[in-house]
Every structure is written in C-alpha cells, then in structure tokens.
Design a protein around this motif. Structure first.
Motif, PDB file in Angstrom:
ATOM      1  N   LEU A 417       0.836  -1.201   0.000  1.00 55.31           N
ATOM      2  CA  LEU A 417       0.000   0.000   0.000  1.00 55.31           C
ATOM      3  C   LEU A 417       0.871   1.251   0.000  1.00 55.31           C
ATOM      4  CD1 LEU A 417      -2.761   1.379   0.193  1.00 55.31           C
ATOM      5  CD2 LEU A 417      -2.648   1.114   2.682  1.00 55.31           C
ATOM      6  N   ARG A 418       1.898   1.254   0.849  1.00 49.11           N
ATOM      7  CA  ARG A 418       2.816   2.398   0.912  1.00 49.11           C
ATOM      8  C   ARG A 418       3.531   2.594  -0.426  1.00 49.11           C
ATOM      9  NH1 ARG A 418       5.104   0.844   4.951  1.00 49.11           N
ATOM     10  NH2 ARG A 418       4.010   2.082   6.529  1.00 49.11           N
ATOM     11  N   ALA A 419       3.917   1.470  -1.038  1.00 51.27           N
ATOM     12  CA  ALA A 419       4.635   1.539  -2.322  1.00 51.27           C
ATOM     13  C   ALA A 419       3.747   2.150  -3.406  1.00 51.27           C
ATOM     14  CB  ALA A 419       5.097   0.142  -2.732  1.00 51.27           C
ATOM     15  N   PHE A 420       2.480   1.734  -3.449  1.00 61.16           N
ATOM     16  CA  PHE A 420       1.586   2.272  -4.475  1.00 61.16           C
ATOM     17  C   PHE A 420       1.275   3.744  -4.229  1.00 61.16           C
ATOM     18  CE2 PHE A 420      -0.091  -0.387  -7.820  1.00 61.16           C
ATOM     19  CZ  PHE A 420       0.469  -1.620  -7.519  1.00 61.16           C
ATOM     20  N   LEU A 421       1.113   4.127  -2.981  1.00 61.88           N
ATOM     21  CA  LEU A 421       0.883   5.547  -2.680  1.00 61.88           C
ATOM     22  C   LEU A 421       2.058   6.399  -3.143  1.00 61.88           C
ATOM     23  CD1 LEU A 421      -0.726   5.303   0.869  1.00 61.88           C
ATOM     24  CD2 LEU A 421      -1.770   6.389  -1.129  1.00 61.88           C
TER      25      LEU A 421
END
Length: 534
Positions: A417-421
């Motif tokens: 999730l952090r990577a996609f954000l």
C-alpha cells in the motif's frame, strides 16, 4: 405573382468551423437522422432527397470540360458532372449561404429569388430540418407550390407530411393533409401512417385511431408498419394492455405480425420488465423461425441483468456474443454488477476479455479485469494485469490505483500500500475522494500515512476541489469505506446553506470529518462516564 410573407425570425447558430457556403450536415451524434424517433421502419429511406448524399459543398468542376490533352496529343478522359449540374450545385451553395445568416427568412429569400428548382427546395427543407426549424417548412412549401401549380400533387404532399410527422410537427402535418383533400388529392397509406404515428407519438391515441379508421374507410388496408407505429407508441406510454389488443386487432384485420413486429414487442416488454410476455414472444419467434434483431437480444439481456436472474442472463449473454453485437458500457456494467452481487469475481475477467475482443482494451476493460483479481485478493493476478497495461503502454488512472490499494487495504498489506501511494506522482495520478478515504481508513487500523499526506500537501493536492473520479463499479465491489461513509454523514448533517457556501477541498472536508469524530468521541466519553456514575 405577389407573395404573402409571414416569417418567424429564428437565429440559427452555424458552426464557425464550417464553410458558410456549404450545406448543413447532420449532427454526428445521430447518423440515422431521417428517422430519429423510430426503429421499426423497413430498410429503405423514406426521404432520399434529404440524405447527406446530396451534400453539394464538395462538388467542383471537372477538367474534362476543358478538353484537356496529354503531352502526346491524346485527349484525356475524366469522370465528371455536366456543366449545368455544377452550376445547379453552385446555386444551392449560394442559397444555403443566405439561409445560414442570422435571422435569415427563407420566405423573403424565395421572394427575392423568384422561384427555386426542386433541388433547391429540398435543400432548404433539409436545412430547416437540421436547424430545428421544421415549423417553417409548411410556410415554405405553401409559398413554393403556389408559384407553379403542377407542384400541387400527391408526391410533394406525402413527403412533406411524412417529414413533419417524423419531426413531431403534427398540427402542420394535419393542415397539409386536410388541404390535400381539398385539392382532390388522394392520401396514400404512407401519408395516413405519418398522421397516425405522429399523433400516437404524442400520446394522442384518440386522434390516431380516428385517422386509422378514416384510412380503412378510404379502402386502404393497414399494413404491419401502421400497427408497429401504434405498438411502439403504446409501449412508450406504458400502455401494455393496449399493445396486446393492438396485436389482436392486427390479426383480426388479416395483417399477420412479421419479424419486425415481434422484435418490437419483445423489446418493449423487456424494457417494461414483463419477462413472461417477453419469453412467450421469444419462443414464438423461434417456432416461426424468424430473425431476432441484435437490439432485441440486448434488450432481453438487459432485462435479465436488471432483475439479477443469473442463469438466464448468461444464456442471453452467450446469444449476444454469438451475434457479435458490441455492448454499450452501461449494459456491461449491469452484467458486472450481477457477477459482483453473486461473488463471481472471476467472471469479471472473462467479461473484460470478451469486451476487449469486440471493441478493444478500453478503460472499462482494464477496470473489469483488475477488479476480478482484486476482489479475489490475488497479488499475482493484479501484478499480471499491471504488466499487461505496461506492455500495452496504457497509463494508470485513479480507478486503477484505487482498485489495487483497496485490495491491499483489505488484506492489511501496508508494505505494498505504501509503495503504491508513493508511485502515484510518478504515474501522474491525482488522488480523488476514494484515495483519501483509503488512506484514512488505513490510518485508522495502524498505517502511518504521514509521508503520503505530506506529499499531497506539498504538491497542492489537498487544496484541490473534491472530486470523485473512481469508476462506480469499485464501490459495488468493495463498498464505501468508513471514512467516506462518515463524510456523507457529516455533509448531510449540515444546513443546506452551509453546504453551498463553502468551497469544499480535501483539506476542508478532512478537517470537518476529524472535528466531527472528535465531538463524537467526547460525547461517547461523557455517556460512558454518566453510565459509570449511575
């Protein structure tokens, strides 16, 4: 001859990018512009003189008239139009140029010109039709035919009455019909049909049936077209019992319903949700070995999808696929919602592939295929779709990003999730309200969203007006998160003036929700304290 002019001045907005001397072309949104109100006409054009084939702006004189020769002295041969034909087209271009001017009155132009040829007359009629000035056609015809009495004949009356009926100018059509009788001219079946259908389209069935009976008194037997127009009008006004009675009357009059009638009935019952009647007629068509039109198959498919009848929907869908009929996006979404409602997420991928095979890989196709794997919480499946998009050089949009992040939120995969954000800025994807909701829902269960919020603040995204750009199918699949539901609750609690007065940005809406939640927490704390004291 003195012409008595009565002219209503109506400004016509002409396309500034078009040639002012060319004839007006029909709207690109309505290619079948001769019959905008009906789908039941037989496969021929009722008014061939009004089609775009008579576009005169592209016609130029041919070099063949100059007796051009090749260098060896031999005469060249060019397919060409006669000189008089070219000058006729030039006169029509000039005439349409006059009509396109602001407040131009065709009656005044006719008075100045003295007369028009029949081609010029039909060009003017076509112009008025496409300029939404059909109510002026009667005056123009009345003046033009009185210049030359031979024009008072069945042909001109039938065509003008038919056109006025199609355009819904039924009062003027009736005026011409009565005038036709006064000249001793005998209306044809087509003329009666135009009047009957014109009244029926407006819901005036008493007058429609009056002219229907008058037609029979004139020894003109109604044909399937006559009944089909009435049936379609009954369907439009949800008069389904009258539709059935019309079919019975049709059969009693010795006029057997044809495949167009049956297809029309199936479509009308489909749209009304009368599935038993629809299925009975469908079986009748099969037993009679009649053709089923593609629009009829799609109407049946939509009916089953609307009621969520999965098994019958899939059978109808296979029939539509076999007919190679492309489906509109709204129909595809209805099918997708049925699959989602039945937790048949893998079917979304197949649906996307089917659509892609007919219309190509659209945004909706990628949405369906990605949703399929996201709802199944398959990292491998989502990664494969993302790779396909990269190979096809398809850019991300906010729907793609939100689908993937919703899946990671559901399985609490904060790393991905952090990577996609963090990848949103590099993909030029601006967060919408769903993206903000995903972030705050993740924060509420332990995710550190400081970096994402700081990035959005630095890039000015938090101060943009609130938008909802995510495909609605995402809500059908994942529902609305806690943050979005709270936003709706808070917004609805405000006074109407407060809603309209504020300029809602993501920052202001987040601030409002956080304050609301703070008040809610304090009130819950007070309630708990009071209970403790009791």
């Amino acid at each position: 001859m003195a012409l008595h002019i009565q002219c209503n001045y109506i400004a016509f907005t002409w396309n500034p990018n078009s040639n002012p001397n060319s004839s007006p072309s029909p709207s690109p949104s309505n290619n079948n512009f001769l019959f905008p109100k009906t789908t039941l006409t037989k496969p021929y054009r009722k008014f061939p003189f009004l089609t775009t084939q008579n576009s005169f702006s592209s016609l130029q004189p041919s070099p063949a008239h100059s007796n051009a020769k090749t260098p060896d002295g031999n005469a060249t041969s060019y397919p060409t139009l006669p000189v008089e034909t070219f000058y006729e087209h030039q006169s029509i271009r000039d005439l349409l140029g006059k009509l396109s001017k602001k407040n131009a009155c065709p009656l005044l132009i006719l008075r100045d010109d003295g007369d028009w040829t029949k081609d010029q007359f039909w060009a003017v009629v076509r112009f008025l039709k496409h300029a939404s000035r059909s109510h002026e056609i009667l005056q123009v015809f009345d003046t033009w035919k009185n210049i030359e009495k031979s024009r008072i004949n069945e042909f001109y009356y039938e065509k003008i009455i038919g056109l006025l009926g199609e355009e819904g100018v039924i009062e003027e059509a009736v005026t011409l019909f009565l005038e036709m009788n006064s000249h001793g001219l005998r209306p044809s079946l087509g003329t009666y049909n135009s009047i009957i259908h014109g009244f029926a389209e407006k819901g005036n069935f008493d007058d429609a049936l009056f002219y229907f009976n008058e037609m029979k008194k004139s020894n003109l037997a109604p044909e399937t077209d006559t009944y089909d127009g009435l049936i379609q009008a009954y369907g439009r006004y949800k008069m389904y019992d009258e539709m059935g009675m019309c079919v019975k009357k049709m059969e009693l009059d010795g006029c057997s319903p044809d495949h167009i009638t049956y297809n029309l009935l199936i479509r009308e019952f489909s749209q009304a949700g009368l599935l038993k009647r629809m299925e009975r007629l469908y079986q009748t068509v099969l037993s009679k070995k009649m053709d089923l039109q593609s629009s009829t198959l799609v109407a049946m498919l939509e009916a089953y999808a609307r009621f969520g009848i999965l098994e019958k929907m899939e059978k109808a869908y296979r029939r539509v696929l076999n007919s190679k009929t492309p489906l509109k996006d709204d129909v595809i979404r209805k099918l997708a919602r049925v699959y989602i409602g039945n937790h048949m997420f893998s079917r979304l991928d197949y649906l996307g592939l089917d659509v892609s095979s007919t219309v190509g890989a659209t945004d909706l196709v990628w949405c369906l295929r990605l949703l399929s794997h996201a709802c199944l919480l398959s990292r491998k499946g989502m990664d494969s779709i993302v790779r396909e998009m990269e190979e096809a050089k398809v850019s991300w949009d906010v729907t793609v990003a939100n689908i993937i992040m919703l899946a990671y939120l559901k399985i609490k995969d904060f790393t991905h999730l952090r990577a996609f954000l963090s990848q949103l800025p590099s993909h030029r994807v601006k967060p919408d309200m769903v993206t903000v909701g995903i972030l705050f829902d993740a924060i509420s269960i332990g995710f550190d969203g400081t970096v994402a919020l700081e990035t959005w603040r630095r890039m000015g995204d938090l101060y943009r007006p609130v938008e909802m750009n995510t495909d609605p199918l995402v809500f059908a699949a994942f529902g609305k998160g806690h943050f979005l539901r709270t936003c709706e609750e808070v917004y609805c609690s405000l006074e109407p003036q407060a809603r309209e007065k504020r300029k809602w940005t993501y920052h202001s809406l987040i601030d409002l929700v956080l304050k609301y939640k703070g008040r809610e927490s304090r009130s819950q704390g007070k309630l708990a304290h009071q209970r403790y004291l009791c």
